[in-house]
Scaffold this active site. Structure first.
Site, PDB file in Angstrom:
ATOM      1  N   ARG A 189       0.765  -1.133  -0.075  1.00 11.47           N
ATOM      2  CA  ARG A 189       0.053   0.022   0.198  1.00 11.47           C
ATOM      3  C   ARG A 189       0.711   1.052  -0.021  1.00 11.47           C
ATOM      4  O   ARG A 189       2.013   1.170   0.144  1.00 11.47           O
ATOM      5  CB  ARG A 189      -1.016   0.037   1.155  1.00 11.47           C
ATOM      6  CG  ARG A 189      -0.257   0.227   2.432  1.00 11.47           C
ATOM      7  CD  ARG A 189      -1.269  -0.135   3.598  1.00 11.47           C
ATOM      8  NE  ARG A 189      -0.905   0.481   5.008  1.00 11.47           N
ATOM      9  CZ  ARG A 189      -1.348   1.276   5.662  1.00 11.47           C
ATOM     10  NH1 ARG A 189      -2.613   1.575   5.361  1.00 11.47           N
ATOM     11  NH2 ARG A 189      -0.724   1.498   6.985  1.00 11.47           N
TER      12      ARG A 189
ATOM     13  N   THR B 185      12.355   3.432   8.127  1.00 11.93           N
ATOM     14  CA  THR B 185      12.107   2.833   6.780  1.00 11.93           C
ATOM     15  C   THR B 185      12.364   3.785   5.692  1.00 11.93           C
ATOM     16  O   THR B 185      11.938   4.974   5.621  1.00 11.93           O
ATOM     17  CB  THR B 185      10.465   2.553   6.937  1.00 11.93           C
ATOM     18  OG1 THR B 185      10.381   1.580   7.950  1.00 11.93           O
ATOM     19  CG2 THR B 185       9.949   1.892   5.719  1.00 11.93           C
TER      20      THR B 185
ATOM     21  N   LYS C  90      15.662   0.263   7.115  1.00 12.50           N
ATOM     22  CA  LYS C  90      14.741  -0.925   6.826  1.00 12.50           C
ATOM     23  C   LYS C  90      14.240  -0.500   5.357  1.00 12.50           C
ATOM     24  O   LYS C  90      13.414   0.350   4.986  1.00 12.50           O
ATOM     25  CB  LYS C  90      13.617  -1.258   7.711  1.00 12.50           C
ATOM     26  CG  LYS C  90      12.346  -2.180   7.163  1.00 12.50           C
ATOM     27  CD  LYS C  90      11.646  -2.594   8.310  1.00 12.50           C
ATOM     28  CE  LYS C  90      10.342  -2.620   7.899  1.00 12.50           C
ATOM     29  NZ  LYS C  90       9.581  -3.558   9.024  1.00 12.50           N
TER      30      LYS C  90
ATOM     31  N   LYS D 204      12.003  -0.849   2.005  1.00 11.47           N
ATOM     32  CA  LYS D 204      11.031  -1.819   1.417  1.00 11.47           C
ATOM     33  C   LYS D 204      11.235  -1.901  -0.041  1.00 11.47           C
ATOM     34  O   LYS D 204      11.509  -1.345  -0.853  1.00 11.47           O
ATOM     35  CB  LYS D 204       9.641  -0.628   1.394  1.00 11.47           C
ATOM     36  CG  LYS D 204       9.191  -0.363   2.895  1.00 11.47           C
ATOM     37  CD  LYS D 204       8.525  -1.702   3.569  1.00 11.47           C
ATOM     38  CE  LYS D 204       7.793  -1.260   4.939  1.00 11.47           C
ATOM     39  NZ  LYS D 204       7.296  -2.373   5.631  1.00 11.47           N
TER      40      LYS D 204
ATOM     41  N   ASP E 287      12.421  -5.414   3.611  1.00 12.20           N
ATOM     42  CA  ASP E 287      11.042  -5.822   3.992  1.00 12.20           C
ATOM     43  C   ASP E 287      10.039  -6.121   2.713  1.00 12.20           C
ATOM     44  O   ASP E 287      10.027  -4.889   2.024  1.00 12.20           O
ATOM     45  CB  ASP E 287      10.407  -4.938   5.047  1.00 12.20           C
ATOM     46  CG  ASP E 287       8.760  -5.532   5.527  1.00 12.20           C
ATOM     47  OD1 ASP E 287       8.629  -6.719   4.961  1.00 12.20           O
ATOM     48  OD2 ASP E 287       8.265  -5.047   6.351  1.00 12.20           O
TER      49      ASP E 287
ATOM     50  N   GLU F  22      12.577  -9.652   5.813  1.00 13.23           N
ATOM     51  CA  GLU F  22      11.378  -9.722   6.456  1.00 13.23           C
ATOM     52  C   GLU F  22      10.193  -9.961   5.439  1.00 13.23           C
ATOM     53  O   GLU F  22      10.043  -9.457   4.437  1.00 13.23           O
ATOM     54  CB  GLU F  22      10.993  -8.252   7.078  1.00 13.23           C
ATOM     55  CG  GLU F  22       9.787  -8.310   8.051  1.00 13.23           C
ATOM     56  CD  GLU F  22       9.720  -6.778   8.567  1.00 13.23           C
ATOM     57  OE1 GLU F  22      10.737  -5.994   8.737  1.00 13.23           O
ATOM     58  OE2 GLU F  22       8.584  -6.363   8.882  1.00 13.23           O
TER      59      GLU F  22
ATOM     60  N   ASP G 278       6.629 -11.652   9.550  1.00 14.11           N
ATOM     61  CA  ASP G 278       6.047 -10.494  10.166  1.00 14.11           C
ATOM     62  C   ASP G 278       4.463 -10.843   9.754  1.00 14.11           C
ATOM     63  O   ASP G 278       3.808 -11.359  10.757  1.00 14.11           O
ATOM     64  CB  ASP G 278       6.551  -9.133   9.265  1.00 14.11           C
ATOM     65  CG  ASP G 278       5.369  -8.101   9.587  1.00 14.11           C
ATOM     66  OD1 ASP G 278       4.705  -8.145  10.659  1.00 14.11           O
ATOM     67  OD2 ASP G 278       5.602  -7.051   8.978  1.00 14.11           O
TER      68      ASP G 278
ATOM     69  N   LYS H 183       3.969  -7.269  16.578  1.00 12.70           N
ATOM     70  CA  LYS H 183       3.314  -5.875  16.511  1.00 12.70           C
ATOM     71  C   LYS H 183       2.277  -6.001  17.409  1.00 12.70           C
ATOM     72  O   LYS H 183       1.278  -6.988  17.075  1.00 12.70           O
ATOM     73  CB  LYS H 183       3.038  -5.598  15.105  1.00 12.70           C
ATOM     74  CG  LYS H 183       4.507  -5.214  14.315  1.00 12.70           C
ATOM     75  CD  LYS H 183       3.650  -5.010  12.650  1.00 12.70           C
ATOM     76  CE  LYS H 183       4.809  -4.733  11.827  1.00 12.70           C
ATOM     77  NZ  LYS H 183       4.054  -5.145  10.358  1.00 12.70           N
TER      78      LYS H 183
ATOM     79  N   CYS I 263       5.963  -2.013  14.396  1.00 11.15           N
ATOM     80  CA  CYS I 263       4.671  -1.227  14.426  1.00 11.15           C
ATOM     81  C   CYS I 263       3.995  -1.025  13.243  1.00 11.15           C
ATOM     82  O   CYS I 263       4.720  -1.269  11.899  1.00 11.15           O
ATOM     83  CB  CYS I 263       4.767   0.121  15.177  1.00 11.15           C
ATOM     84  SG  CYS I 263       6.040   1.423  14.021  1.00 11.15           S
TER      85      CYS I 263
ATOM     86  N   ASP J 116      11.617  -1.622  15.273  1.00  9.44           N
ATOM     87  CA  ASP J 116      11.156  -0.915  13.992  1.00  9.44           C
ATOM     88  C   ASP J 116      10.053   0.088  14.667  1.00  9.44           C
ATOM     89  O   ASP J 116       9.083  -0.383  14.349  1.00  9.44           O
ATOM     90  CB  ASP J 116      10.808  -1.796  12.727  1.00  9.44           C
ATOM     91  CG  ASP J 116      10.404  -1.237  11.688  1.00  9.44           C
ATOM     92  OD1 ASP J 116      10.783  -0.150  11.260  1.00  9.44           O
ATOM     93  OD2 ASP J 116       9.326  -1.671  10.927  1.00  9.44           O
TER      94      ASP J 116
ATOM     95  N   ASP K 242       9.409   3.449  14.052  1.00  8.02           N
ATOM     96  CA  ASP K 242      10.101   4.732  13.437  1.00  8.02           C
ATOM     97  C   ASP K 242       8.956   5.508  12.919  1.00  8.02           C
ATOM     98  O   ASP K 242       9.135   6.617  12.404  1.00  8.02           O
ATOM     99  CB  ASP K 242      10.756   4.050  11.958  1.00  8.02           C
ATOM    100  CG  ASP K 242       9.964   3.304  11.184  1.00  8.02           C
ATOM    101  OD1 ASP K 242       8.856   2.796  11.465  1.00  8.02           O
ATOM    102  OD2 ASP K 242      10.478   3.200   9.968  1.00  8.02           O
TER     103      ASP K 242
END
Ligand SMILES: C[C@H](N)C(=O)N[C@@H](CCC(=O)O)C(=O)O
Ligand SMILES: [Mg+2]
Length: 364
Positions: free
Chosen positions: A24, A135, A160, A162, A190, A218, A243, A267, A295, A321, A323
């Site tokens: 997303r 991230t 991290k 994406k 991730d 991840e 995750d 999380k 989170c 994580d 952030d």
């Protein structure tokens, strides 16, 4: 201390730059805020974002669950009855983990306030100073490199990245960012379920052979593909983290049993709050499996609750994580934990230490 009212509000905080994952793209944090009020005049705060692509929760489903299921359960109940209350919250309905988390966070906040103690100390203590990664959203290569360099300039030592949109392009993205920050920051990836098991093995092995050092990868494949997760974990040297594959303690036991991951990302919005998060950390510790506390894109109410929990569960929680406050244009939460780039300092005031929330729209 008795709960006498349950109030709801909406809180929106714009991001510095859009948050883009394989699942997303969003340009603001938007949460339902739960406030539990007591006969002693205390307020416990919790929050729930609408991460429908991961948890299935929407703002509407959270509001409905809190109003029709959790409010009747909580009204007139003693905060001191914490364990019985959390068991009842978890058992009152299936799924709806973000709504459960919001209510549990508020309840734990009150419980700690009732002892005039910061939440992390009530959970067992620990260090009040923590360090998070940041991230870097999946984007075109030059933007990711620029974002990574600016994060390193701000003092972040773990980034991290994406990925998970297009495997060929992802490899280019990773190599470019690695070249730009090599020796100054460690990279974790991730993929948010965006790769197939074979693609993941080829990509990770290729990067390993090219000397690109990754701390971990991840959720490379679909959440329910534990066989795929294991296939990858058995074939690469880089640790694989689960995750979206793990929500509650049951899934964690399955992942550990099937050796589907080396690390677990806990999380609160997946576990349904703090009670299950604590159980997961204990299960992982018993099996010598490391955990990260992460989170969703959520306000610093939930991020702070996660940070308190993480502090109390070190050393099995060895990575963070958390952030989101660093991704937001400002923090509307007054009081509580403080966030300055990679550094998180937990409050020494009671509970989560929240004094007020600016810009909160109360729901009728
Ligand atoms: C915000 C955090 N760094 C993060 O990446 N969390 C999730 C995605 C959260 C979201 O889509 O709201 C993750 O996949 O780890
Ligand atoms: Mg993730």
């Amino acid at each position: 201390m008795k709960i006498v009212d349950v109030k709801l509000g909406m809180l929106r905080v714009p991001l510095v730059t859009p948050f883009k994952t394989a699942l997303r793209t969003v340009d603001a944090v938007e949460d339902v805020v739960v406030m539990l009020e007591t006969d002693t005049g205390h307020i416990g705060y919790g929050n729930a974002p609408a991460t429908a692509v991961i948890t299935g929760d929407t703002h509407g489903s959270v509001i409905e669950a809190v109003r029709t299921v959790f409010t009747p359960l909580l009204l007139d109940r003693e905060v001191a009855d914490l364990n019985r209350l959390t068991r009842q919250i978890q058992g009152a309905m299936i799924n709806n983990t973000s709504a459960k988390a919001a209510v549990e966070i508020a309840l734990f906040d009150l419980f700690a306030q009732s002892y005039k103690t910061p939440l992390y100390r009530i959970l067992g203590g620990g260090e009040n100073s923590l360090t998070t990664d940041i991230t870097i959203s999946v984007d075109y290569i030059e933007k990711m490199v620029a974002d990574a360099e600016s994060a390193v300039d701000r003092g972040f030592e773990i980034l991290k990245l994406k990925v998970g949109k297009d495997i060929g392009l992802d490899i280019e993205r990773i190599r470019a960012v690695y070249a730009a920050v090599k020796g100054r920051a460690l990279l974790r990836l991730d993929a948010n379920q965006g790769w197939s098991p074979k693609q993941a093995v080829l990509a990770i092995r290729g990067l390993e052979e090219a000397g690109v050092l990754l701390e971990l990868v991840e959720q490379p494949v679909k959440a329910n593909n534990l066989e795929g997760m294991r296939y990858i974990a058995e074939r690469v040297r880089t640790p694989i983290m689960a995750d979206e594959s793990v929500f509650g303690p049951q899934e964690v036991m399955k992942v550990i049993d099937q050796r589907a991951a080396d690390i677990i990302n806990i999380k609160l919005m997946k576990t349904g709050g703090i009670s299950n998060a604590l159980k997961i950390a204990d299960i992982a510790e018993l099996h010598d499996v490391e955990c990260m506390v992460g989170c969703m894109l959520e306000t610093s109410i939930g991020v702070s609750a996660a940070a308190h929990m993480a502090a109390a569960k070190a050393p099995v929680v060895s990575k963070l994580d958390l952030d989101v406050p660093s991704l937001c244009q400002y923090d509307p939460i007054v009081g509580g934990a403080s966030y300055k780039d990679a550094d998180i300092i937990l409050n020494e005031t009671p509970g989560l230490g929240i004094e007020k929330i600016e810009g909160l729209q109360l729901l009728a």
